[in-house]
Design an enzyme around this catalytic site. Structure first.
Site, PDB file in Angstrom:
ATOM      1  CG  ASP A  47     -39.110   1.043 -17.754  1.00  0.00           C
ATOM      2  OD1 ASP A  47     -39.089   0.223 -16.021  1.00  0.00           O
ATOM      3  OD2 ASP A  47     -39.658   0.379 -18.222  1.00  0.00           O
ATOM      4  CG  ASP A  86     -34.826   0.158 -17.244  1.00  0.00           C
ATOM      5  OD1 ASP A  86     -34.666  -0.792 -18.484  1.00  0.00           O
ATOM      6  OD2 ASP A  86     -35.614  -0.255 -16.220  1.00  0.00           O
ATOM      7  CE  LYS A 116     -33.659  -3.682 -16.040  1.00  0.00           C
ATOM      8  NZ  LYS A 116     -34.664  -3.758 -16.893  1.00  0.00           N
ATOM      9  CD  GLU A 185     -39.883  -7.812 -12.800  1.00  0.00           C
ATOM     10  OE1 GLU A 185     -39.249  -6.732 -13.640  1.00  0.00           O
ATOM     11  OE2 GLU A 185     -40.344  -7.010 -12.348  1.00  0.00           O
TER      12      GLU A 185
END
Ligand code: KIV
Length: 284
Positions: A47, A86, A116, A185
């Site tokens: 995204d 995403d 995801k 992340e």
């Protein structure tokens, strides 16, 4: 030539054998084609397309329809690569049925291999329901851009013992809920190593150091075409931004000087037709 498309089992075996899986984002047909030619193990239609393609300040405005269109284009460009769709903001947070339906759209309309979504404990029911419906779902914790407002911006996460503990328990819960893999992340490498070692599913990283089962990078960062900001974890492998400006300038200069199009860029009339045309024009 692209190697055979990987399956969940291949990805799991790569983790088990200590092999690094490498993936990249792509948002369109041609980037996907090049990613497949470069033999990426996976492609994420992130995204992040909101920032990299549409010029939004973040990922929050991105819609389901945008994600589906871009995933379809990527699938066409990379038919032999494991593609992950995403889930955009508010496509799964509101309710579990919403999450299952929207996840299903990626598989039915864009033929992705997995989806995801971002978040830990608060999206566990969604992860469980999507996995129970037979879909491959990847978790995403640490810096989760869709909730960057709550996080106080695009900031590294898990830098204190307490927040690292929260990430570790989120990771364990995500695996238990049925996710086939996890993305972490912007987290210190030592914290990611604990997560990677505790989970049996693959734990991939972006900005999470080398102790990961694989690495993902955003294509626009690797190519040097995203200009708004550069996160600490980005390594630019090219400066296509500058190269693109140079190419556009050279084309404009040539066109203004009249040296483009040159003879080799033009079509020839069929033999003898020019003479016929001039004769016809003379009669008028
Ligand atoms: O949207 C995206 O590109 C991501 C990155 C963090 C890989 O989720």
């Amino acid at each position: 030539m692209a190697k055979k498309k990987l399956s969940r089992i291949d990805l799991q075996q790569m983790k088990d054998k200590g092999e690094t899986a490498v993936w990249i984002t792509a948002y369109d047909f041609w980037t996907a084609q090049f990613a497949e030619q470069a033999e990426m193990d996976m492609i994420l239609v992130g995204d992040s397309l909101g920032m990299c393609v549409y010029g939004y300040a973040g990922t929050v405005p991105v819609t389901m329809d945008q994600c589906i269109y871009h995933s379809e284009a990527v699938r066409r460009g990379a038919p032999k690569t494991f593609v992950i769709g995403d889930m955009p903001f508010l496509s799964y947070q509101v309710s579990v049925p919403d999450a299952v339906r929207n996840a299903g759209r990626f598989f039915k309309e864009a033929e992705v291999d997995a989806i995801k979504l971002e978040g830990g404990q608060r999206v566990i029911e969604q992860i469980k329901a999507i996995a129970d419906a037979g879909m491959l779902v990847m978790g995403h914790i640490g810096l989760t851009p869709q909730s960057s407002g709550q996080l106080g911006g695009f900031k590294a996460q898990g830098r204190t013992a307490e927040t690292a503990m929260e990430l570790i328990s989120d990771a364990v819960a995500i695996e238990k809920a049925g996710a086939f893999a996890l993305l972490v992340e912007a987290v210190p490498p030592e914290v990611n190593k604990i997560i990677r070692d505790r989970l049996s599913i693959p734990v991939y990283g972006i900005g999470a150091g080398v102790h990961a089962d694989g690495q993902v990078m955003i294509c626009s960062d690797v190519l040097g075409i995203f200009q708004a900001f550069t996160p600490k974890f980005v390594k630019k492998y090219e400066d296509l931004g500058q190269k693109t400006v140079d190419a556009f300038r050279n084309y404009a200069d040539d066109a203004r000087k009249g040296v483009f199009p040159a003879d080799e860029h033009t079509y020839k009339m069929v033999e003898g037709e020019w003479e016929k045309l001039t004769a016809l024009l003379e009669k008028k």
